[in-house]
Design an enzyme around this catalytic site. Structure first.
Site, PDB file in Angstrom:
ATOM      1  N   ALA A  67      29.142  40.578   1.636  1.00 19.72           N
ATOM      2  CA  ALA A  67      27.932  40.157   0.923  1.00 19.72           C
ATOM      3  C   ALA A  67      28.286  39.620  -0.459  1.00 19.72           C
ATOM      4  CB  ALA A  67      26.990  41.339   0.781  1.00 19.72           C
ATOM      5  N   GLY A  71      -5.434  -7.798  15.351  1.00 23.54           N
ATOM      6  CA  GLY A  71      -5.715  -9.069  16.016  1.00 23.54           C
ATOM      7  C   GLY A  71      -6.288  -8.782  17.404  1.00 23.54           C
ATOM      8  N   ARG A 111       0.812  -1.224   0.000  1.00 15.48           N
ATOM      9  CA  ARG A 111       0.000   0.000   0.000  1.00 15.48           C
ATOM     10  C   ARG A 111       0.847   1.276   0.000  1.00 15.48           C
ATOM     11  NH1 ARG A 111      -3.708  -0.840   4.865  1.00 15.48           N
ATOM     12  NH2 ARG A 111      -4.279   1.309   4.454  1.00 15.48           N
ATOM     13  N   ASN A 165      35.476  38.512   8.451  1.00  9.44           N
ATOM     14  CA  ASN A 165      34.209  38.998   7.925  1.00  9.44           C
ATOM     15  C   ASN A 165      34.132  38.654   6.441  1.00  9.44           C
ATOM     16  OD1 ASN A 165      31.800  41.023   8.522  1.00  9.44           O
ATOM     17  ND2 ASN A 165      32.597  41.441   6.478  1.00  9.44           N
TER      18      ASN A 165
HETATM   19  C1  UD1 Z   1      -0.055  -8.045  12.598  1.00  8.50           C
HETATM   20  C2  UD1 Z   1      -0.621  -9.060  13.593  1.00  8.50           C
HETATM   21  C3  UD1 Z   1      -1.895  -8.502  14.212  1.00  8.50           C
HETATM   22  C4  UD1 Z   1      -1.611  -7.194  14.877  1.00  8.50           C
HETATM   23  C5  UD1 Z   1      -0.972  -6.217  13.887  1.00  8.50           C
HETATM   24  C6  UD1 Z   1      -0.479  -4.988  14.606  1.00  8.50           C
HETATM   25  C7  UD1 Z   1       0.023 -11.298  12.780  1.00  8.50           C
HETATM   26  C8  UD1 Z   1      -0.413 -12.485  12.051  1.00  8.50           C
HETATM   27  N1  UD1 Z   1      -0.876 -10.315  12.910  1.00  8.50           N
HETATM   28  O1  UD1 Z   1      -0.979  -7.930  11.532  1.00  8.50           O
HETATM   29  O2  UD1 Z   1      -2.408  -9.400  15.178  1.00  8.50           O
HETATM   30  O3  UD1 Z   1      -2.814  -6.635  15.432  1.00  8.50           O
HETATM   31  O4  UD1 Z   1       0.194  -6.818  13.251  1.00  8.50           O
HETATM   32  O5  UD1 Z   1       0.021  -4.045  13.706  1.00  8.50           O
HETATM   33  O6  UD1 Z   1       1.146 -11.239  13.263  1.00  8.50           O
HETATM   34  N2  UD1 Z   1       6.395  -9.518   8.013  1.00  8.50           N
HETATM   35  C9  UD1 Z   1       7.504 -10.200   7.580  1.00  8.50           C
HETATM   36  N3  UD1 Z   1       7.336 -11.363   6.901  1.00  8.50           N
HETATM   37  C10 UD1 Z   1       6.122 -11.887   6.658  1.00  8.50           C
HETATM   38  C11 UD1 Z   1       4.977 -11.186   7.096  1.00  8.50           C
HETATM   39  C12 UD1 Z   1       5.153 -10.002   7.794  1.00  8.50           C
HETATM   40  O7  UD1 Z   1       8.638  -9.767   7.800  1.00  8.50           O
HETATM   41  O8  UD1 Z   1       6.049 -12.975   6.041  1.00  8.50           O
HETATM   42  C13 UD1 Z   1       6.598  -8.258   8.760  1.00  8.50           C
HETATM   43  C14 UD1 Z   1       6.048  -7.070   7.996  1.00  8.50           C
HETATM   44  O9  UD1 Z   1       7.057  -6.496   7.181  1.00  8.50           O
HETATM   45  C15 UD1 Z   1       5.641  -6.132   9.118  1.00  8.50           C
HETATM   46  C16 UD1 Z   1       5.261  -7.067  10.253  1.00  8.50           C
HETATM   47  O10 UD1 Z   1       5.867  -8.303   9.965  1.00  8.50           O
HETATM   48  O11 UD1 Z   1       6.714  -5.324   9.549  1.00  8.50           O
HETATM   49  C17 UD1 Z   1       3.748  -7.220  10.402  1.00  8.50           C
HETATM   50  O12 UD1 Z   1       3.206  -7.811   9.263  1.00  8.50           O
HETATM   51  P1  UD1 Z   1       1.812  -7.333   8.649  1.00  8.50           P
HETATM   52  O13 UD1 Z   1       1.542  -8.122   7.447  1.00  8.50           O
HETATM   53  O14 UD1 Z   1       1.805  -5.851   8.542  1.00  8.50           O
HETATM   54  O15 UD1 Z   1       0.811  -7.814   9.808  1.00  8.50           O
HETATM   55  P2  UD1 Z   1      -0.623  -7.221  10.132  1.00  8.50           P
HETATM   56  O16 UD1 Z   1      -1.597  -7.749   9.148  1.00  8.50           O
HETATM   57  O17 UD1 Z   1      -0.528  -5.764  10.313  1.00  8.50           O
END
Ligand code: UD1
Ligand code: CA
Length: 448
Positions: A360, A138, A15, A357
């Site tokens: 200008a 979550g 996004r 100094n």
């Molecule tokens: C996650 C939590 C959710 C929580 C929310 C808070 C899980 C399954 N869900 O959801 O409960 O309320 O964060 O913001 O954990 N990432 C990786 N590798 C992956 C997937 C994710 O490195 O395979 C990293 C992403 O870059 C990010 C973080 O983990 O920095 C969170 O992942 P994201 O997909 O944003 O999780 P949410 O759907 O926001």
């Protein structure tokens, strides 16, 4: 207690609509990942492991720039947060302290909160918060003081969606237990991902204790879009300005001052409206930065005044009581105590001695189109207005240059250098010229 940080940063951040990995988008002049790493510093971690995926090379370079000791591990495919955390296993082989999992896109968790989290005696501790609008977070399903399980929004029943206590994503557990529990995580859920949020349920099934530490919602702010990035920056700015004012800095119009993560401003400094502090700026006590100035990578000493409308670029060092005035640009230059560059000048790759100094319109011509060269100006020198100092060049102590000079060779101590066409005067010539021109104009208007 020994701790290790695992920061998940492999996601692309679809996004954001960007070629830059999400965690490298800056907030207050620093990648959001650096904010998360800085927060973790308070735990004095024995290991810091960053899990990178999308744009891993850029992430690695960025991490090394602030913490060469941090390890970056690769998650080739983004199969979920538990799968991401699992990639830290080899980096933490043999480590039996506590592991804390943070998200690289959740940059505002306070250091104090992390301390509280690590002090929890439970086997697994999750950082939760009461959400004003729980949206897609979550949900934490409690049983008394125990966290029974976390249910992702997409998998939650309508009644579970009523729960307002939400998962921040941060959790802590002894490293061996963490990896042991991760091994048991499956991907039988709405997104077919390996969720880290499965850990509480798995731990409870083994009769282990799972606690929740609570924090403010503002700390858990996650960034998924440019709009959220801007909102996060605004939130950072509000907090940082308030902190500076508490620390004794006058911000005349706080809402118009832009700060960086590492901005340092001393007590009784005065900052006028519309000033931008890029990365790497230190302003000492009692200095004044006047309106519409832009500072980056520079040091402003006590009693110095900068602006209005000044630009201090990286490598600028201003000693005590220096005066930098309007429309002046300084780059890679040391300006010694009491020296003045008051109007419309460019001083780059230079040193200016004490009490000198710079008139200008002076320019250090530091670039020949291929290479940069230095200009060294001694103490108490007087550089006449509109002098071009063609570097490499040395101007001695107590030396002077005539206004409008193009100085191409060194000027010795105490000398006056003038390098401009001598003045020629032709008596009566101006009057004659005016008459000629007026006559010509008259002929033309008759003819038309
Ligand atoms: C996650 C939590 C959710 C929580 C929310 C808070 C899980 C399954 N869900 O959801 O409960 O309320 O964060 O913001 O954990 N990432 C990786 N590798 C992956 C997937 C994710 O490195 O395979 C990293 C992403 O870059 C990010 C973080 O983990 O920095 C969170 O992942 P994201 O997909 O944003 O999780 P949410 O759907 O926001
Ligand atoms: Ca997220």
């Amino acid at each position: 207690m020994k701790t290790a940080l695992i920061i998940l940063a492999a996601g692309k951040g679809t996004r954001m609509n960007s070629d830059l990995p999400k965690v490298l988008h800056p907030i207050a002049g620093a990648p959001m990942l650096h904010h998360a790493m800085r927060a973790g510093d308070i735990l004095d971690p024995e290991h810091t492991v960053i899990v990178a995926g999308y744009g891993a090379e850029a992430v690695t370079t960025s991490v090394a720039s602030i913490d060469p000791g941090a390890q970056v591990v690769l998650q080739e495919e983004q199969l979920g947060t538990a799968h991401a955390a699992a990639q830290a296993r080899d980096a933490l082989a043999g480590f039996d302290g506590r592991a804390i999992v943070l998200f690289g896109d959740t940059p505002f968790v306070r250091p104090e909160t992390l301390q509280e989290l690590t002090a929890s005696p439970a086997d697994v501790t999750v950082l939760g918060f009461e959400a004003a609008d729980p949206a897609r977070y979550g949900r934490l399903v409690m049983n008394g003081t125990q966290l029974e399980r976390i249910v992702e929004f997409k998998d939650a029943t309508p009644s579970e969606r009523e729960i307002t206590l939400c998962n921040s994503g941060v959790l802590a557990a002894p490293a061996p237990l963490l990896f042991d529990l991760i091994d048991a995580v499956g991907n039988n859920n709405a997104q077919n991902e390996y969720y880290l949020t499965e850990l509480p349920r798995l731990a409870r099934a083994r009769g282990l204790s799972v606690a929740v530490t609570r924090c403010n919602e503002a700390e858990t702010l996650g960034i998924n879009s440019r709009a959220e990035l801007a909102a996060a920056d605004a939130q950072f700015q509000t907090r940082a300005r308030a902190q500076l004012m508490d620390d004794g800095v006058t911000l005349v119009a706080p809402d118009t001052v832009y700060l960086s993560l590492d901005t340092i401003i001393g007590r009784d400094a005065l900052i006028e409206p519309n000033v931008v502090f890029g990365p790497g700026v230190t302003v000492e006590s009692g200095a004044t930065v006047r309106a519409f100035s832009h500072l980056e990578g520079c040091h402003v000493s006590r009693g110095a005044t900068v602006g209005p409308y000044a630009r201090l670029r990286p490598g600028t060092e201003l000693a005590e009581d220096v005066r930098i005035g309007n429309f002046v640009e300084i780059k890679q230059a040391t300006i010694a105590a009491g020296a003045k560059v008051n109007h419309l000048s460019y001083v780059g790759d230079a040193t200016v001695g004490p009490a000198s100094n710079i008139g200008a319109g002076t320019i250090t011509c530091n670039y020949d189109g291929v290479m940069k060269h230095r200009t060294e100006i001694g103490a108490r020198a007087f550089i006449g207005s509109n002098t071009m100092l063609v570097a490499p060049l040395t101007v001695g102590d107590d030396a002077m240059t005539g206004s409008g000079s193009v100085i191409t060779s060194d000027v010795e101590d105490g000398a006056l250098a003038i390098a401009r066409a001598p003045q020629v005067e032709k008596p009566g010539m101006a009057r004659k010229l005016f008459e000629m021109l007026k006559a010509k104009k008259a002929r033309q208007s008759r003819g038309s």
